[in-house]
Design a protein around this motif. Structure first.
Motif, PDB file in Angstrom:
ATOM      1  N   ALA A 157       0.707  -1.412  -0.115  1.00 14.71           N
ATOM      2  CA  ALA A 157       0.065  -0.054  -0.042  1.00 14.71           C
ATOM      3  C   ALA A 157       0.973   1.233  -0.115  1.00 14.71           C
ATOM      4  N   PRO A 158       1.756   1.445   0.769  1.00 13.17           N
ATOM      5  CA  PRO A 158       2.325   2.775   0.787  1.00 13.17           C
ATOM      6  C   PRO A 158       3.600   2.760  -0.335  1.00 13.17           C
ATOM      7  N   CYS A 159       3.907   1.540  -0.686  1.00 14.55           N
ATOM      8  CA  CYS A 159       4.804   1.538  -2.026  1.00 14.55           C
ATOM      9  C   CYS A 159       4.032   2.289  -3.199  1.00 14.55           C
ATOM     10  N   VAL A 160       2.804   1.879  -3.481  1.00 16.66           N
ATOM     11  CA  VAL A 160       1.930   2.259  -4.536  1.00 16.66           C
ATOM     12  C   VAL A 160       1.331   3.576  -4.277  1.00 16.66           C
ATOM     13  N   TRP A 161       1.112   3.886  -3.002  1.00 22.50           N
ATOM     14  CA  TRP A 161       0.682   5.361  -2.736  1.00 22.50           C
ATOM     15  C   TRP A 161       1.810   6.438  -3.161  1.00 22.50           C
ATOM     16  N   GLY A 162       3.207   5.875  -2.843  1.00 22.28           N
ATOM     17  CA  GLY A 162       4.324   6.772  -3.333  1.00 22.28           C
ATOM     18  C   GLY A 162       4.402   6.999  -4.858  1.00 22.28           C
ATOM     19  N   THR A 163       3.631   6.410  -5.422  1.00 22.72           N
ATOM     20  CA  THR A 163       3.549   6.611  -6.983  1.00 22.72           C
ATOM     21  C   THR A 163       2.711   7.851  -7.400  1.00 22.72           C
ATOM     22  N   THR A 164       1.712   8.147  -6.174  1.00 18.35           N
ATOM     23  CA  THR A 164       0.496   9.050  -6.497  1.00 18.35           C
ATOM     24  C   THR A 164       1.158  10.092  -7.191  1.00 18.35           C
ATOM     25  N   TYR A 165       2.134  10.928  -6.815  1.00 20.24           N
ATOM     26  CA  TYR A 165       2.502  12.082  -7.371  1.00 20.24           C
ATOM     27  C   TYR A 165       2.909  12.154  -8.658  1.00 20.24           C
ATOM     28  N   PHE A 166       3.573  11.067  -8.917  1.00 23.42           N
ATOM     29  CA  PHE A 166       4.107  10.699 -10.493  1.00 23.42           C
ATOM     30  C   PHE A 166       2.956  10.533 -11.418  1.00 23.42           C
ATOM     31  N   VAL A 167       2.053   9.862 -10.832  1.00 24.75           N
ATOM     32  CA  VAL A 167       0.924   9.528 -11.847  1.00 24.75           C
ATOM     33  C   VAL A 167      -0.042  10.637 -12.090  1.00 24.75           C
ATOM     34  N   THR A 168       0.027  11.622 -10.715  1.00 22.72           N
ATOM     35  CA  THR A 168      -0.894  12.637 -10.836  1.00 22.72           C
ATOM     36  C   THR A 168      -0.375  13.824 -11.794  1.00 22.72           C
ATOM     37  N   THR A 169       0.872  13.851 -11.965  1.00 26.93           N
ATOM     38  CA  THR A 169       1.677  15.041 -12.786  1.00 26.93           C
ATOM     39  C   THR A 169       1.589  14.593 -14.158  1.00 26.93           C
ATOM     40  N   GLN A 170       1.912  13.341 -14.367  1.00 24.68           N
ATOM     41  CA  GLN A 170       2.289  12.959 -15.704  1.00 24.68           C
ATOM     42  C   GLN A 170       1.171  12.318 -16.462  1.00 24.68           C
ATOM     43  N   ALA A 216       8.522   7.503  -4.158  1.00 26.17           N
ATOM     44  CA  ALA A 216       8.560   8.884  -5.031  1.00 26.17           C
ATOM     45  C   ALA A 216       9.754   9.229  -5.513  1.00 26.17           C
ATOM     46  N   LEU A 217      10.628   9.405  -4.575  1.00 24.69           N
ATOM     47  CA  LEU A 217      12.154   9.731  -4.978  1.00 24.69           C
ATOM     48  C   LEU A 217      12.600   8.709  -5.991  1.00 24.69           C
ATOM     49  N   LEU A 218      12.486   7.417  -5.925  1.00 27.40           N
ATOM     50  CA  LEU A 218      13.022   6.425  -6.706  1.00 27.40           C
ATOM     51  C   LEU A 218      12.666   6.677  -8.041  1.00 27.40           C
ATOM     52  N   LEU A 219      11.021   7.095  -8.484  1.00 25.82           N
ATOM     53  CA  LEU A 219      10.426   7.320  -9.510  1.00 25.82           C
ATOM     54  C   LEU A 219      11.135   8.465 -10.125  1.00 25.82           C
ATOM     55  N   GLY A 220      11.383   9.610  -9.288  1.00 21.34           N
ATOM     56  CA  GLY A 220      11.932  10.924  -9.985  1.00 21.34           C
ATOM     57  C   GLY A 220      13.322  10.326 -10.304  1.00 21.34           C
ATOM     58  N   PHE A 221      14.242   9.536  -9.726  1.00 19.40           N
ATOM     59  CA  PHE A 221      15.543   9.353 -10.314  1.00 19.40           C
ATOM     60  C   PHE A 221      15.203   8.556 -11.581  1.00 19.40           C
ATOM     61  N   LEU A 222      14.551   7.478 -11.570  1.00 22.21           N
ATOM     62  CA  LEU A 222      14.514   6.759 -12.831  1.00 22.21           C
ATOM     63  C   LEU A 222      13.761   7.537 -13.983  1.00 22.21           C
ATOM     64  N   PHE A 223      12.817   8.077 -13.929  1.00 19.13           N
ATOM     65  CA  PHE A 223      11.836   8.803 -15.150  1.00 19.13           C
ATOM     66  C   PHE A 223      12.047  10.281 -15.142  1.00 19.13           C
ATOM     67  N   LEU A 224      12.313  10.967 -14.009  1.00 19.93           N
ATOM     68  CA  LEU A 224      12.501  12.494 -14.172  1.00 19.93           C
ATOM     69  C   LEU A 224      13.833  13.007 -13.950  1.00 19.93           C
ATOM     70  N   SER A 225      14.824  12.041 -14.156  1.00 19.50           N
ATOM     71  CA  SER A 225      16.084  12.573 -13.986  1.00 19.50           C
ATOM     72  C   SER A 225      16.544  13.230 -12.709  1.00 19.50           C
ATOM     73  N   GLN A 226      16.143  13.026 -11.889  1.00 18.80           N
ATOM     74  CA  GLN A 226      16.443  13.485 -10.490  1.00 18.80           C
ATOM     75  C   GLN A 226      17.221  12.710  -9.578  1.00 18.80           C
TER      76      GLN A 226
END
Length: 290
Positions: free
Chosen positions: A10-23, A244-254
């Motif tokens: 659950a918290p792992c999926v919730w961590g993707t919410t910001y990425f999904v919302t913005t993209q 959320a940080l991991l997604l930013g690193f992998l897909f948003l070049s953070q």
């Protein structure tokens, strides 16, 4: 493995919410996103089931409001007024709130190791994010704190009240999502308009939020709440900003700094320490009962 062992989903999926919302989602529709996450999956799960008693219906509305309705509204309100890292930082206080509420409502003693694990996880969040130099929006800060307290209160009350006798976990999840959606619906209708343009990408984003991000996530979450202590479950919330940080690193070049990597280590350490402590307490209790 049983469902309760997959509560971390659950918290792992919730961590993707910001990425999904913005993209994937239309811009400036936070309440619509909150409504779609709650009401449709709730209706799907309670369709064809019997109505709970008035006694339990009142409790389900309280739980649905705290775990879903108020939490979603305050979270999205804060997210549109504060940097995501600040919202995550405020949310890192949830384990401390849960520790206090568990003492007051569940008569559970405050354990030093739990407080230390919560502090370690909070320090990890501080290292994981960068605070802005500009002044922070006070309304956003208040909303973020209300979201944290709402989720913490719902977590402890869910543990205290349990679920209605004979009601399956899926139906229990559905009623909370439905009740939370009913809380959001009038506010969404009064404040927001529906997007003029709606694409297949938007539809995919809403589907992800509603099914993997809500229906399945809350089903796993409530299964874990029923089996584990509220404090141990609240520590899992540290995983959300990590994802959320991991997604930013992998897909948003953070990129990741050394301090952020140290924060990752502290967060994992806090989660593992809390889970080990919960395991030892259950083992000791079984020994006394046996």
């Amino acid at each position: 493995m049983r469902l309760k062992h997959f509560a971390f989903y659950a918290p792992c999926v919730w961590g993707t919410t910001y990425f999904v919302t913005t993209q994937f989602l239309p811009a400036d529709r936070p309440l619509l996103a909150a409504l779609v996450r709650a009401l449709p999956p709730g209706l799907m799960l309670i369709a064809g089931t019997s109505m709970p008693s008035r006694y339990w219906l009142r409790r389900l509305f309280v739980l649905g409001a705290l775990n879903i309705g108020i939490f979603f509204v305050m979270l999205f309100f804060a997210a549109y007024r504060l940097p995501g890292g600040v919202v995550a930082l405020v949310g890192s206080f949830q384990p401390l709130v849960v520790i206090v509420l568990s003492c007051l409502l569940l008569a559970q003693p405050i354990v030093k190791q739990q407080v230390m694990a919560a502090a370690m996880g909070g320090a990890g969040i501080v290292l994981l994010i960068s605070l802005p130099d500009a002044p922070l929006n006070p309304e956003g800060l208040m909303a973020a704190m209300l979201a944290t307290c709402s989720m913490a209160s719902g977590l402890v009350l869910t543990k205290k009240w349990g679920r209605p006798p004979g009601m399956s976990m899926l139906t229990f999840t559905g009623w909370q999502l439905f009740c939370g959606g009913i809380v959001i619906l009038p506010l969404q209708l009064m404040v927001e308009s529906f997007p003029v343009h709606f694409s297949l990408i938007n539809a995919a984003g809403y589907f992800y939020l509603a099914i993997p991000g809500s229906l399945l996530a809350y089903f796993m979450w409530f299964s874990g709440v029923e089996a584990h202590s509220p404090v141990a479950m609240s520590m899992l919330s540290f995983l959300s900003p990590l994802v959320a940080l991991l997604l930013g690193f992998l897909f948003l070049s953070q990129g990741l700094s050394g301090a952020q990597l140290l924060g990752v280590v502290l967060i994992f350490g806090a989660v593992i320490a809390a889970q080990d402590l919960a395991f030892l307490k259950r083992k000791a209790q079984l020994g006394r009962n046996g």
